[in-house]
Structures are given as C-alpha cells and as structure tokens.
Design an enzyme around this catalytic site. Structure first.
Site, PDB file in Angstrom:
ATOM      1  N   ARG A   1     -18.282  24.313   3.888  1.00 33.86           N
ATOM      2  CA  ARG A   1     -17.743  22.948   3.836  1.00 33.86           C
ATOM      3  C   ARG A   1     -18.608  22.075   2.932  1.00 33.86           C
ATOM      4  NH1 ARG A   1     -19.303  19.559   7.484  1.00 33.86           N
ATOM      5  NH2 ARG A   1     -19.124  20.977   9.245  1.00 33.86           N
TER       6      ARG A   1
ATOM      7  N   TYR B   1      -0.121   4.948  -8.045  1.00 34.08           N
ATOM      8  CA  TYR B   1       0.591   5.988  -7.295  1.00 34.08           C
ATOM      9  C   TYR B   1       0.900   5.495  -5.879  1.00 34.08           C
ATOM     10  CZ  TYR B   1       1.383  10.533  -5.094  1.00 34.08           C
ATOM     11  OH  TYR B   1       1.916  11.583  -4.413  1.00 34.08           O
TER      12      TYR B   1
ATOM     13  N   ASP C   1      -7.770   6.284 -12.111  1.00 40.15           N
ATOM     14  CA  ASP C   1      -7.001   7.481 -11.765  1.00 40.15           C
ATOM     15  C   ASP C   1      -6.521   8.073 -13.089  1.00 40.15           C
ATOM     16  OD1 ASP C   1      -5.047   9.368 -11.093  1.00 40.15           O
ATOM     17  OD2 ASP C   1      -4.377   8.243  -9.334  1.00 40.15           O
TER      18      ASP C   1
ATOM     19  N   LYS D   1      -1.955  18.383 -10.500  1.00 42.04           N
ATOM     20  CA  LYS D   1      -1.060  18.135 -11.620  1.00 42.04           C
ATOM     21  C   LYS D   1      -1.526  18.905 -12.857  1.00 42.04           C
ATOM     22  CE  LYS D   1       0.627  15.461  -8.462  1.00 42.04           C
ATOM     23  NZ  LYS D   1       0.283  14.044  -8.317  1.00 42.04           N
TER      24      LYS D   1
HETATM   25  C1  PLP Z   1      -0.005  13.116  -7.289  1.00 39.03           C
HETATM   26  C2  PLP Z   1      -0.876  11.953  -7.591  1.00 39.03           C
HETATM   27  C3  PLP Z   1      -1.859  11.528  -6.689  1.00 39.03           C
HETATM   28  C4  PLP Z   1      -2.023  12.172  -5.321  1.00 39.03           C
HETATM   29  O1  PLP Z   1      -2.483  13.483  -5.422  1.00 39.03           O
HETATM   30  P1  PLP Z   1      -2.142  14.652  -4.345  1.00 39.03           P
HETATM   31  O2  PLP Z   1      -2.849  15.835  -4.931  1.00 39.03           O
HETATM   32  O3  PLP Z   1      -0.650  14.787  -4.299  1.00 39.03           O
HETATM   33  O4  PLP Z   1      -2.697  14.215  -3.036  1.00 39.03           O
HETATM   34  C5  PLP Z   1      -2.670  10.479  -7.063  1.00 39.03           C
HETATM   35  N1  PLP Z   1      -2.514   9.838  -8.240  1.00 39.03           N
HETATM   36  C6  PLP Z   1      -1.564  10.207  -9.133  1.00 39.03           C
HETATM   37  C7  PLP Z   1      -1.432   9.461 -10.412  1.00 39.03           C
HETATM   38  C8  PLP Z   1      -0.717  11.273  -8.839  1.00 39.03           C
HETATM   39  O5  PLP Z   1       0.236  11.623  -9.712  1.00 39.03           O
END
Ligand code: PLP
Length: 380
Positions: A55, A107, A179, A204
């Site tokens: 962890r 998001y 982000d 992503k």
């Molecule tokens: C998908 C996404 C998130 C959240 O991520 P998860 O892996 O689905 O928890 C945060 N910010 C952006 C811009 C995203 O596209």
C-alpha cells in the site's frame, strides 16, 4: 531507474525509458509485475531494498511514478486508483475552513467531490469561469489555499491562461493545480507556466486503451502539501494495483505518437464538421474561430484530440446523430485507441450546464477518412 543517462533527455525518449531498466537479475527487457504485498526486512530491522508494504510502495508503482514525474518535468508523483482518488487526495490535503477556487466547467465528478464530499468536511469552493481572469481574481478570499484549473475544459474545450491564473494564485498565497488529463504532457506541461501540481486521470490518454483505471498527482517540487497528498495515498490507501501500474507504464511509452496522430485526425475532423450544414458550432482549440485559439497556440504543443460539436435541431437531433454512428463507439471516457462519441448532457445528469445539442468526440487511431465518413452518415 531514476538515474537515466543524460542523453536520454528529450520527451519522447523519456516516455520510453523513464522508470524502466533491464532487470539485472534476469536480463528481461520488459519489467516483471510484482504482486507481493509485503517485503523482507534485514536482520537489523531495516528495509535495504526500499519497499516494506505494497500500500505504501511497490516496484511497479515506483516505476510509474518515476515516469510520470519525468514526463511532466516535476520532482515526484503519487499514483492513485483513479483520477477521482487523485483529486480527492489533493482536497484532503487541505484543512476544514480552507477555500478552493475551481473552474466552473471542471470535470463534473471533481465538482461533485467539492460540492458533496468536501463541503461536509468544511472545505468551501467558489466555481468561476477561469478563462475570465478578473472573475478569478475576485473569487480569492483570505482563506483561499487552492486554485483548480482544467484546461482545455470539459466538454467546451475552453482554454485558461495557466501562467496568468497561477500568478494570481501566487499573489494570494494559493497553490495552483492543473488537471492535465485532456492535454497530456505531450501537449501541455503546466509546470512551465507556474503551476504547482498536475493531476491526471491516467484512465484516459496515459493508459490509452480503455483497460485500466488510474490517476496521479505530480508535484513541481517537494512541499508540505505534497507530503500530505502522499499521506492520503499511503494511509488512505486508494492505490493502483501492480498490474495497473505496469499497464500504465506500458501506455506511457506510446503516448507521444498516439497523441500526435490523434491530434492530426482531430484537426481534419474539426475542419470537416465546420463545413457541415447540420452543425452550428464546433468547439476545438485548433480552429482559429475558437476563443482560446491564440492562447492554446502559446500554451500547448497541439490542439488535442477532443472536440465537441453542436447540431441543429436540439437534443433530439444530437441523440439521433449519436445513434447513427457505426465506427465511433457510443461510450463515455476518452483518450483511447478507439474513437468514442457521447451525448454529454444525458451523461452528466439533470444539473448539467452542458448544452443539450452538444456531442463530444474523442478521436482515436482509426483512419481519419473512415471517421469522417462515419460522421457524415450519422449527421446525414
Ligand atoms: C475522467 C476524468 C477525471 C476522473 O478520472 P477517473 O479516472 O474517472 O476517476 C478527472 N478529470 C478529467 C478531466 C477526466 O476526464
């Protein structure tokens, strides 16, 4: 691992080599996946090989964190089980009574964390249009500790000036987080513009194949805030598995070529949509009609491969177009090898501000002519 030779310095080279080394024990070129949850102590009670409990750290996670820090040009990274867990760790590193300024079109899941989870913990948030610097300035309070930016934003692909916004945050003693999920470090490196932290949903583009959920926080330099984020990771325990880290490191190697190819196709598709009579607006930073075009050209090395279009005929026409595609897959998410199409408002729920006639596209690695033909059929 961390000490790659100095010639291995260019971004694409680091994407392949950072966090990787030939296994000295076996000569294996590909890393082994290390599932062990616990690691042996030396007779004197120390941990000479660095790891003691999975962890807290494990070899695959360390390799991934090394690569992510290198690609963003940061000092360190902390990998999480999802992008949402990474964002939550940043918020949990703040204290009750602190205040956050957040992009109004960040998001939607991150907005929910602030509105639903962190509000109960005593964290206050003001949501503003961060493309409007006067609005950002007006939103700061004495208790503001964090400015959360998402650029390009979701789903309108709006561009925030990271250098100007982070300068405002610095004046107010606040940390700037970007982000960087949509842009990836291939196209945008927020530390070059004064950001302090970068957050990713590695689900992503980093993973890139729609087969792993993950997230990360990268820091420009060691700080008390990043130590608390590490504590949220190690004590809170929302950590990725060794296999997930292995998949993500594998994804990082092809990230630059994937993203550049996807950007090239997205540019062609945006040009096609702009000419289409059934489409009234195309949101894509690569178009010179986009309000953030000039800023994106300064701040990004390419326009990205996400775009949104608004069709004539409202929600019904948008849903019909989404239903009519054969090559695009109807699914949420982005950044993978296959192209995805989504009616965003019905995904985000009743409180969404996303226009009802908007369709979001994530451009994958198929032939751009095939994708254009599919959109032509669906819109026709
Ligand atoms: C998908 C996404 C998130 C959240 O991520 P998860 O892996 O689905 O928890 C945060 N910010 C952006 C811009 C995203 O596209």
């Amino acid at each position: 691992m961390a000490d790659a030779p100095p010639s291995r310095d260019a971004f694409d080279t680091r994407a392949v080599h950072a966090g990787r080394a030939v296994d000295p024990a076996t000569g294996a070129v590909a890393a082994a996946i290390q599932p062990s949850t616990t690691f042996e102590r030396a007779a004197d009670g120390s941990y000479p090989r660095g790891h003691y409990y999975a962890r807290v750290s494990n070899p695959n996670r360390l390799a991934l964190e090394t690569a992510l820090a290198s690609l963003e040009g940061g000092q360190a990274a902390a990998a999480f089980a999802s992008g949402s867990a990474a964002a939550l760790a940043v918020f949990q590193a703040l204290a009750p009574g602190d205040h956050v300024v957040c992009s109004a079109d960040a998001y939607h899941g991150i907005q929910r964390e602030l509105r639903e989870l962190m509000a109960r913990w005593g964290l206050a948030t003001t949501f503003v249009d961060t493309t409007d610097l006067a609005a950002v300035r007006a939103a700061f309070r004495p208790a503001t500790r964090l400015l959360w930016l998402e650029t390009p934003s979701n789903p309108l692909l709006r561009i925030t000036d990271i250098a100007a916004a982070s300068a405002l945050a610095r004046e107010h003693g606040a940390t700037t987080v970007v982000d960087n999920t949509f842009a990836t470090p291939v196209l945008q490196r927020p530390f070059e513009f004064g950001a302090d932290l970068v957050v990713h949903s590695t689900t992503k583009y980093l993973g890139g194949h729609s087969d792993v959920t993950g997230g990360a926080v990268v820091t420009r330099e060691d700080s008390a805030l990043f130590t608390r984020i590490r504590d949220a990771q190690a004590i809170g325990g929302a950590v990725p598995s060794a296999f997930d880290c292995w998949l993500l490191l594998r994804g990082a190697a092809t990230l630059p070529v994937r993203v550049r190819a996807q950007c090239a196709s997205a540019g062609r598709i945006a040009a096609f949509l702009t000419e289409h009579p059934r489409v009234h607006t195309v949101h894509f930073p690569g178009l010179d009609t986009h309000p953030g075009h000039a800023l994106a050209a300064r701040q990004m090395r390419g326009p990205g491969a996400m775009l949104a279009l608004q069709v004539r005929g409202g929600e019904a026409a948008a849903l019909a177009a989404v239903a009519g595609t054969r090559l695009f897959t109807r699914a949420t998410s982005l950044g993978s090898v296959e192209s995805l199409i989504e009616h965003r408002a019905t995904m985000e729920g009743p409180e969404t501000r996303t226009p009802r006639d908007l369709i979001r596209l994530s451009i994958g690695l198929e032939d751009a002519d095939d994708l254009i033909a599919d959109l032509e059929r669906a819109l026709g």
